[in-house]
Design a protein around this motif. Structure first.
Motif, mmCIF file in Angstrom:
data_model
loop_
_atom_site.group_PDB
_atom_site.id
_atom_site.type_symbol
_atom_site.label_atom_id
_atom_site.label_comp_id
_atom_site.label_asym_id
_atom_site.label_seq_id
_atom_site.Cartn_x
_atom_site.Cartn_y
_atom_site.Cartn_z
ATOM 1 N N THR A 182 0.827 -1.213 0.000
ATOM 2 C CA THR A 182 0.000 0.000 0.000
ATOM 3 C C THR A 182 0.855 1.253 0.000
ATOM 4 O O THR A 182 0.501 2.263 -0.614
ATOM 5 N N SER A 183 1.994 1.187 0.697
ATOM 6 C CA SER A 183 2.877 2.348 0.778
ATOM 7 C C SER A 183 3.403 2.750 -0.591
ATOM 8 O O SER A 183 3.626 3.929 -0.860
ATOM 9 N N VAL A 184 3.605 1.767 -1.485
ATOM 10 C CA VAL A 184 4.075 2.055 -2.844
ATOM 11 C C VAL A 184 2.994 2.798 -3.625
ATOM 12 O O VAL A 184 3.264 3.769 -4.329
ATOM 13 N N VAL A 185 1.745 2.331 -3.484
ATOM 14 C CA VAL A 185 0.612 2.973 -4.159
ATOM 15 C C VAL A 185 0.437 4.400 -3.636
ATOM 16 O O VAL A 185 0.206 5.336 -4.409
ATOM 17 N N LEU A 186 0.569 4.556 -2.324
ATOM 18 C CA LEU A 186 0.421 5.874 -1.706
ATOM 19 C C LEU A 186 1.447 6.856 -2.259
ATOM 20 O O LEU A 186 1.137 8.027 -2.502
ATOM 21 N N GLY A 187 2.654 6.360 -2.479
ATOM 22 C CA GLY A 187 3.705 7.212 -3.028
ATOM 23 C C GLY A 187 3.333 7.742 -4.402
ATOM 24 O O GLY A 187 3.589 8.902 -4.726
ATOM 25 N N SER A 188 2.706 6.903 -5.220
ATOM 26 C CA SER A 188 2.282 7.323 -6.561
ATOM 27 C C SER A 188 1.148 8.347 -6.485
ATOM 28 O O SER A 188 1.087 9.273 -7.293
ATOM 29 N N VAL A 189 0.256 8.171 -5.506
ATOM 30 C CA VAL A 189 -0.846 9.125 -5.327
ATOM 31 C C VAL A 189 -0.293 10.499 -4.940
ATOM 32 O O VAL A 189 -0.745 11.532 -5.459
ATOM 33 N N VAL A 190 0.686 10.498 -4.036
ATOM 34 C CA VAL A 190 1.340 11.756 -3.644
ATOM 35 C C VAL A 190 1.980 12.404 -4.872
ATOM 36 O O VAL A 190 1.930 13.622 -5.061
ATOM 37 N N GLY A 191 2.581 11.560 -5.731
ATOM 38 C CA GLY A 191 3.198 12.058 -6.949
ATOM 39 C C GLY A 191 2.195 12.714 -7.881
ATOM 40 O O GLY A 191 2.484 13.747 -8.504
ATOM 41 N N ILE A 192 0.994 12.129 -7.980
ATOM 42 C CA ILE A 192 -0.054 12.710 -8.828
ATOM 43 C C ILE A 192 -0.414 14.111 -8.332
ATOM 44 O O ILE A 192 -0.521 15.064 -9.122
ATOM 45 N N LEU A 193 -0.591 14.248 -7.032
ATOM 46 C CA LEU A 193 -1.012 15.528 -6.454
ATOM 47 C C LEU A 193 0.051 16.610 -6.603
ATOM 48 O O LEU A 193 -0.235 17.727 -7.046
ATOM 49 N N THR A 194 1.299 16.268 -6.246
ATOM 50 C CA THR A 194 2.360 17.282 -6.263
ATOM 51 C C THR A 194 2.830 17.613 -7.679
ATOM 52 O O THR A 194 2.996 18.785 -8.023
ATOM 53 N N ASN A 195 3.033 16.581 -8.499
ATOM 54 C CA ASN A 195 3.444 16.838 -9.887
ATOM 55 C C ASN A 195 2.342 17.559 -10.649
ATOM 56 O O ASN A 195 2.620 18.419 -11.491
ATOM 57 N N GLY A 196 1.084 17.196 -10.336
ATOM 58 C CA GLY A 196 -0.040 17.868 -10.977
ATOM 59 C C GLY A 196 -0.102 19.340 -10.615
ATOM 60 O O GLY A 196 -0.430 20.189 -11.462
#
Length: 239
Positions: A205-219
């Motif tokens: 789950t922590s790996v998926v969470l990292g990608s979600v954080v990436g979507i928000l910040t990179n976006g």
């Protein structure tokens, strides 16, 4: 008739081709894992050049105007921890391969920023030497397992904090300076696709969470580049 297994770099095509040969559309459980693998390798392939536009833009303009050095330094730390964790967990290369290429490019990018930010202070050299001393140990996984988990848990905060200084710098200046639109776009797209592939690969789950954080910040950064983009001289003359 016995189905012949058709595998290539970890991707099993036999199920899909078998269904198509029978005149049927492949079922979801057959198609999604293959799509995930294909997208995973596509991300890995794209990651080999994702930061090149940013590096080239700095070199071309001989300027780091509007770039947060701290943001890019923290990004290197985040990639190092994420790559080490995925290696330690034994995840398939398609699930994390881009991290290796992103780390190499991130290090080159930071070195480029240092070069065009002369003179470099003592504190900068100390940070660089500390990283060079600790990174090999972390990548080799030669640390306590509990500390490893704590480090990986913290890397989400590291990536988030790495983007915040740059987002604030952009907001404060009402400009994104030398930030590359193409690099930011590829970062955002990669994070979106990685959520899907991580779920399919049953990554932690922590790996998926990292990608979600990436979507928000990179976006957020991509949105700022679009909002604060200044018209070129040619466009001004047309007006």
């Amino acid at each position: 008739m016995k189905m012949v297994r058709m595998e290539f770099i970890g991707m099993d095509f036999s199920c899909v081709f078998g269904s198509l040969a029978d005149g049927k559309f492949p079922e979801k459980d057959c198609l999604l894992p293959l799509i995930s693998k294909l997208l995973g390798y596509a991300i890995v392939a794209a990651s080999t050049t994702v930061k090149v536009p940013q590096i080239m833009k700095i070199i071309q303009h001989k300027s780091v105007r509007g770039l947060s050095v701290l943001a890019f330094e923290m990004e290197v730390i985040g990639y190092t921890i994420a790559l080490a964790y995925c290696l330690h967990k034994g995840l398939p290369f398609s699930a994390y391969g881009e991290l290796a290429f992103l780390l190499i490019q991130a290090i080159i990018l930071v070195a480029t920023i240092y070069y065009f930010s002369q003179p470099v202070g003592n504190s900068t050299w100390i940070r660089a030497l500390l990283y060079c001393g600790l990174a090999p140990t972390i990548l080799a996984g030669k640390i306590d397992p509990l500390l490893f988990e704590a480090l990986y848990a913290s890397q989400h905060a590291i990536f988030f904090c790495a983007r915040v200084p740059q987002i604030w710098e952009n907001f404060k200046n009402k400009s994104t300076g030398e930030l590359s639109f193409l690099t930011s776009f590829m970062n955002s797209l990669g994070s979106i696709v990685r959520v899907f592939t991580s779920l399919q690969e049953k990554a932690p789950t922590s790996v998926v969470l990292g990608s979600v954080v990436g979507i928000l910040t990179n976006g957020a950064i991509l949105s700022q580049i679009i909002i604060y983009q200044k018209p070129t001289k040619k466009e001004k003359k047309r007006d």
